[in-house]
Design an enzyme around this catalytic site. Structure first.
Site, short mmCIF file in Angstrom:
data_model
loop_
_atom_site.label_atom_id
_atom_site.label_comp_id
_atom_site.label_asym_id
_atom_site.label_seq_id
_atom_site.Cartn_x
_atom_site.Cartn_y
_atom_site.Cartn_z
N LYS A 117 24.20 -23.01 -23.45
CA LYS A 117 23.29 -22.74 -24.46
C LYS A 117 21.93 -22.60 -24.18
CE LYS A 117 26.52 -24.84 -27.80
NZ LYS A 117 26.92 -26.06 -28.66
N GLU B 163 22.91 -7.45 -40.62
CA GLU B 163 21.98 -6.51 -40.03
C GLU B 163 22.55 -5.18 -40.35
OE1 GLU B 163 20.89 -6.29 -35.69
OE2 GLU B 163 19.46 -4.96 -36.20
N ASP C 15 31.51 -20.65 -30.94
CA ASP C 15 30.37 -21.71 -31.15
C ASP C 15 28.91 -20.50 -31.04
OD1 ASP C 15 28.00 -22.98 -30.74
OD2 ASP C 15 29.10 -24.75 -29.89
N HIS D 1 17.78 2.79 -39.82
CA HIS D 1 17.53 1.23 -40.55
C HIS D 1 16.74 1.26 -41.75
CE1 HIS D 1 19.02 -1.87 -37.54
NE2 HIS D 1 18.85 -0.75 -36.50
C1 LIG Z 1 23.68 4.66 -38.08
C2 LIG Z 1 24.03 5.66 -37.01
C3 LIG Z 1 25.40 5.19 -36.49
C4 LIG Z 1 24.04 7.02 -37.56
O1 LIG Z 1 24.40 7.88 -36.55
P1 LIG Z 1 24.80 9.58 -36.69
O2 LIG Z 1 25.18 10.16 -35.55
O3 LIG Z 1 23.84 10.10 -37.78
O4 LIG Z 1 26.11 9.50 -37.88
P2 LIG Z 1 26.99 10.49 -38.50
O5 LIG Z 1 26.90 10.20 -39.73
O6 LIG Z 1 26.96 11.68 -37.64
O7 LIG Z 1 28.59 9.57 -37.88
C5 LIG Z 1 28.90 9.77 -36.58
C6 LIG Z 1 29.93 8.32 -36.74
O8 LIG Z 1 29.07 7.25 -36.56
C7 LIG Z 1 29.84 6.21 -37.45
N1 LIG Z 1 29.17 5.94 -38.48
C8 LIG Z 1 28.04 6.46 -39.25
N2 LIG Z 1 27.66 5.96 -40.45
C9 LIG Z 1 28.76 4.98 -40.72
C10 LIG Z 1 28.71 4.15 -41.57
N3 LIG Z 1 27.78 4.06 -42.59
N4 LIG Z 1 29.52 3.04 -41.56
C11 LIG Z 1 30.52 3.28 -40.60
N5 LIG Z 1 30.48 4.03 -39.59
C12 LIG Z 1 29.41 5.00 -39.61
C13 LIG Z 1 31.19 6.93 -37.64
O9 LIG Z 1 32.13 6.61 -36.61
C14 LIG Z 1 30.91 8.24 -37.70
O10 LIG Z 1 31.93 9.19 -37.40
P3 LIG Z 1 32.92 9.78 -38.46
O11 LIG Z 1 33.60 8.52 -39.05
O12 LIG Z 1 31.93 10.11 -39.48
O13 LIG Z 1 33.70 10.64 -37.91
C15 LIG Z 1 22.96 5.68 -35.64
O14 LIG Z 1 21.87 6.27 -36.21
C16 LIG Z 1 22.92 4.59 -34.89
O15 LIG Z 1 23.77 4.25 -34.36
N6 LIG Z 1 21.53 3.84 -35.05
C17 LIG Z 1 21.12 2.85 -34.28
C18 LIG Z 1 21.33 1.40 -34.88
C19 LIG Z 1 21.47 0.20 -34.18
O16 LIG Z 1 22.39 0.28 -33.20
N7 LIG Z 1 21.18 -0.67 -34.59
C20 LIG Z 1 21.44 -1.95 -34.03
C21 LIG Z 1 20.28 -2.86 -34.08
S1 LIG Z 1 18.66 -2.69 -33.46
C22 LIG Z 1 18.42 -4.15 -32.65
O17 LIG Z 1 18.64 -5.17 -33.57
C23 LIG Z 1 18.09 -4.28 -31.54
C24 LIG Z 1 16.81 -3.76 -30.89
C25 LIG Z 1 16.55 -2.20 -31.28
O18 LIG Z 1 15.63 -4.18 -31.27
C26 LIG Z 1 17.08 -4.06 -29.55
C27 LIG Z 1 16.18 -3.24 -28.60
O19 LIG Z 1 15.03 -3.51 -28.24
O20 LIG Z 1 16.32 -2.08 -28.13
N1 LIG Z 2 31.47 -31.67 -25.85
C1 LIG Z 2 30.23 -30.70 -25.33
O1 LIG Z 2 29.61 -31.25 -24.67
C2 LIG Z 2 30.31 -29.53 -26.06
C3 LIG Z 2 31.07 -29.35 -27.14
N2 LIG Z 2 31.27 -28.09 -27.90
C4 LIG Z 2 32.08 -27.85 -28.94
O2 LIG Z 2 33.42 -27.98 -28.56
C5 LIG Z 2 34.33 -27.54 -28.94
C6 LIG Z 2 35.29 -26.69 -28.46
O3 LIG Z 2 35.83 -27.49 -27.41
P1 LIG Z 2 37.28 -27.38 -26.78
O4 LIG Z 2 37.29 -27.99 -25.60
O5 LIG Z 2 37.01 -25.59 -26.61
O6 LIG Z 2 38.21 -27.20 -28.03
P2 LIG Z 2 38.93 -28.82 -28.54
O7 LIG Z 2 38.04 -29.95 -28.11
O8 LIG Z 2 39.26 -28.41 -29.88
O9 LIG Z 2 40.14 -29.04 -27.18
C7 LIG Z 2 41.31 -27.99 -27.20
C8 LIG Z 2 42.38 -28.57 -27.73
O10 LIG Z 2 43.46 -27.87 -27.86
C9 LIG Z 2 44.35 -28.22 -27.07
N3 LIG Z 2 45.44 -27.17 -26.79
C10 LIG Z 2 46.54 -26.72 -27.12
N4 LIG Z 2 47.15 -25.53 -26.60
C11 LIG Z 2 45.97 -25.06 -25.88
C12 LIG Z 2 45.96 -23.91 -25.21
N5 LIG Z 2 46.97 -23.03 -25.02
N6 LIG Z 2 44.97 -23.69 -24.34
C13 LIG Z 2 43.90 -24.76 -24.41
N7 LIG Z 2 43.74 -25.86 -25.11
C14 LIG Z 2 45.15 -26.28 -25.92
C15 LIG Z 2 43.82 -28.98 -26.00
O11 LIG Z 2 45.11 -30.09 -25.67
P3 LIG Z 2 44.62 -30.92 -24.33
O12 LIG Z 2 44.19 -32.17 -25.02
O13 LIG Z 2 45.94 -31.14 -23.59
O14 LIG Z 2 43.56 -30.40 -23.52
C16 LIG Z 2 42.69 -29.66 -26.49
O15 LIG Z 2 43.35 -30.87 -27.45
C17 LIG Z 2 33.57 -26.57 -30.29
O16 LIG Z 2 33.51 -27.06 -31.52
C18 LIG Z 2 32.00 -26.31 -29.69
O17 LIG Z 2 31.22 -26.28 -30.60
C19 LIG Z 2 30.18 -26.99 -27.61
C20 LIG Z 2 29.25 -27.06 -26.41
C21 LIG Z 2 29.23 -28.60 -25.70
#
Ligand SMILES: CC(C)(COP(=O)([O-])OP(=O)([O-])OC[C@H]1O[C@@H](n2cnc3c(N)ncnc32)[C@H](O)[C@@H]1OP(=O)([O-])[O-])[C@@H](O)C(=O)NCCC(=O)NCCSC(=O)C[C@@](C)(O)CC(=O)[O-]
Ligand SMILES: NC(=O)C1=CN([C@@H]2O[C@H](COP(=O)(O)OP(=O)(O)OC[C@H]3O[C@@H](n4cnc5c(N)ncnc54)[C@H](OP(=O)(O)O)[C@@H]3O)[C@@H](O)[C@H]2O)C=CC1
Length: 459
Positions: A268, A136, A344, A442
């Site tokens: 989930k 996006e 995940d 956008h």
């Molecule tokens: C696009 C901006 C940031 C411009 O905003 P602006 O104020 O015109 O930007 P600017 O050119 O004055 O720059 C300000 C700062 O923005 C950053 N910046 C600026 N341009 C860039 C770039 N190209 N790459 C990386 N960083 C950038 C950068 O930090 C920059 O500072 P500087 O570095 O210049 O000192 C602004 O218009 C904006 O934030 N738009 C909103 C866009 C957005 O958040 N989209 C998210 C997806 S929307 C969606 O999916 C969900 C939705 C909307 O449906 C949810 C809902 O229902 O609400």
């Molecule tokens: N089973 C289910 O219902 C579901 C599974 N998943 C999936 O499960 C996966 C993740 O499971 P998750 O249990 O997180 O990971 P893992 O199954 O990989 O388990 C973690 C492993 O790492 C070991 N380990 C070593 N060091 C550490 C530490 N510092 N902290 C924690 N564990 C350590 C654990 O040891 P030890 O054997 O001693 O525990 C264990 O064997 C993902 O792929 C996800 O998509 C997602 C949703 C549901």
């Protein structure tokens, strides 16, 4: 519409592709391909054996002992079966051995997602550069702008106040009376240590913290909560719960286990139980943004921004009947960070539960902004976190792998970073909507220039 329903078509029909609107991409002409699917001469024979059904495609890895070779043969057989090309889906460049038995079955390649970087995120006095995997356009720019505003105001502060993954099996008895007897038994504090000892035997890191039940007729939903070290923990907790169920069967032989997951977990799915009680890591992240920064970086004013937050994120979301959706786009940031760091992605649902608050403070000279996120489900070990590219992104954040000194510290730090990035995304998008910048930004970053020209010429 009615006609297309009464006359279902199959892929064998000549006009199938007209119906679904897809033209098959022809197979490429014979000759060298970008990725050589078949590595050895004898692989052609194995492709034929897969095509004839003699060899099951999913058995190739075990039979050949070479995962890359297996993926190539499977892919070649797939292309020939479907008569469609997979050109564009890369084959080489992924370590197929590392996904075997851990991440994906039947691999035929991998999808590329660009990773952008935003930052620095100044969080609790430390700086982070945040990797974001997204398609996006505008999202990274927006988060970057929010992070700039937070940085210029002295940074954000985070509090992690709960760390407990949950799993709730469903068990069933002959009567509600018996279900209630088990409920009273597992919720009795006097029995907790015994049940915890059984649960904790399943892992070196998973530790049982709480058991809480919900009863419905003769069904009992037992919600176990445990800490899981640096892992997100779903496999760990499921294993521990299995141990406890087997133990309970001794004293409650009439207990029928309907399923290890009864949806009161709730994994989930959007659910009030997660929103109210938390799941995974519960984090609040806050910042105070100065008036000058709101004006210069966010290009808006404080009253208007705070008002928009109330009308959109609070009242608007209430009118929509949301569960956990009192925010503008937490899921945008959560998903991008999840994909980049090997989480995940399906757990984006509850991990994005978030309420955003904005209010005027310091006698109207600044705004207070906070995001409260009760269910950030992340790990730095297990699942997709060990893959090379995801591991590199965790490394950039300084939270790669298990934390040897303090197990769980890396995963908790990652959860705080997620909340910090969400805070930035919220303030920037709200500012963009407040100043009618959403659409124009956008059009600039989220559409090909060809379309922008077309749009301009039709205006
Ligand atoms: C696009 C901006 C940031 C411009 O905003 P602006 O104020 O015109 O930007 P600017 O050119 O004055 O720059 C300000 C700062 O923005 C950053 N910046 C600026 N341009 C860039 C770039 N190209 N790459 C990386 N960083 C950038 C950068 O930090 C920059 O500072 P500087 O570095 O210049 O000192 C602004 O218009 C904006 O934030 N738009 C909103 C866009 C957005 O958040 N989209 C998210 C997806 S929307 C969606 O999916 C969900 C939705 C909307 O449906 C949810 C809902 O229902 O609400
Ligand atoms: N089973 C289910 O219902 C579901 C599974 N998943 C999936 O499960 C996966 C993740 O499971 P998750 O249990 O997180 O990971 P893992 O199954 O990989 O388990 C973690 C492993 O790492 C070991 N380990 C070593 N060091 C550490 C530490 N510092 N902290 C924690 N564990 C350590 C654990 O040891 P030890 O054997 O001693 O525990 C264990 O064997 C993902 O792929 C996800 O998509 C997602 C949703 C549901």
């Amino acid at each position: 519409f009615a006609q297309s329903v009464v006359a279902p078509r199959t892929p064998q029909d000549d006009d199938w592709n007209d119906v679904v609107g897809l033209e098959p991409t022809p197979l490429p002409p014979p000759g060298p391909k970008k990725d050589e699917t078949l590595l050895f001469k004898e692989d052609e024979e194995i492709v034929q054996s897969v095509l004839s059904g003699t060899t099951a495609s999913y058995e190739l890895e075990a039979k050949l002992g070479d995962c890359r070779r297996a993926a190539g043969i499977r892919r070649e057989a797939l292309e020939r079966t479907m008569g469609r090309s997979l050109e564009g889906l890369p084959l080489d460049g992924l370590d197929y051995e590392s996904i075997l038995g851990q991440c994906c079955e039947n691999p035929v390649g991998y999808v590329q997602i660009p990773v952008g970087v935003a930052g620095p995120l100044l969080l609790d006095g430390k700086k982070y550069m945040v990797p974001l995997a997204t398609t996006e356009g505008t999202l990274v720019a927006s988060i970057n702008r929010g992070l700039k505003a937070i940085y210029a105001s002295g940074g954000a502060i985070s509090v992690l106040h709960k760390d407990a993954m949950t799993r709730a099996p469903i068990v069933r008895f002959g009567s509600a009376v018996r279900a209630a007897e088990l409920m009273l038994f597992v919720e009795d504090p006097l029995n907790f240590d015994t049940l915890a000892a059984v649960f904790n035997r399943s892992s070196r890191f998973a530790k049982l913290l709480k058991i809480q039940c919900q009863i419905a007729g003769r069904n009992l939903y037992i919600r176990f909560a445990c800490s899981t070290g640096d892992a997100m923990g779903m496999n760990m907790i499921s294993k521990g719960v299995q141990y406890v169920l087997e133990y309970l069967q001794n004293d409650f032989p009439d207990m029928e286990v309907i399923g290890i997951s009864g949806n009161f977990c709730s994994d989930k799915k959007a659910a009030a139980v997660n929103w109210i009680q938390g799941r995974g890591k519960s984090v609040v992240c806050e910042a105070i943004i100065k008036e000058e920064v709101v004006r210069k970086v966010l290009k808006t004013n404080m009253d208007s921004l705070a008002g928009l937050n109330v009308n959109k994120n609070l009242i608007g979301s209430a009118m929509a009947g949301t569960v956990g959706g009192f925010n503008a786009h937490a899921s945008n940031i959560v998903s991008a960070l999840f994909i980049a760091t090997g989480q995940d992605p399906a757990q984006n649902v509850e991990s994005s539960h978030c309420i955003t608050q904005i209010e005027s403070v310091k006698n109207g000279k600044a705004i207070y902004i906070a995001v409260s996120m009760p269910c950030i489900e992340v790990g730095t070990i297990g699942g997709g976190t060990q893959l090379a590219s995801q591991s590199a992104c965790l490394n950039l954040l300084g939270v790669k792998g298990a934390n040897k000194e303090s197990p769980g510290a890396n995963a908790r730090q990652l959860a705080r970073i997620v909340a910090g990035a969400v805070l930035a995304g919220e303030v920037s998008l709200l500012a963009a909507i407040d100043t009618d910048q959403l659409m124009t930004s956008h059009m600039k970053y989220n559409r090909s220039s060809k379309d922008v020209i077309h749009l301009a010429s039709t205006e």
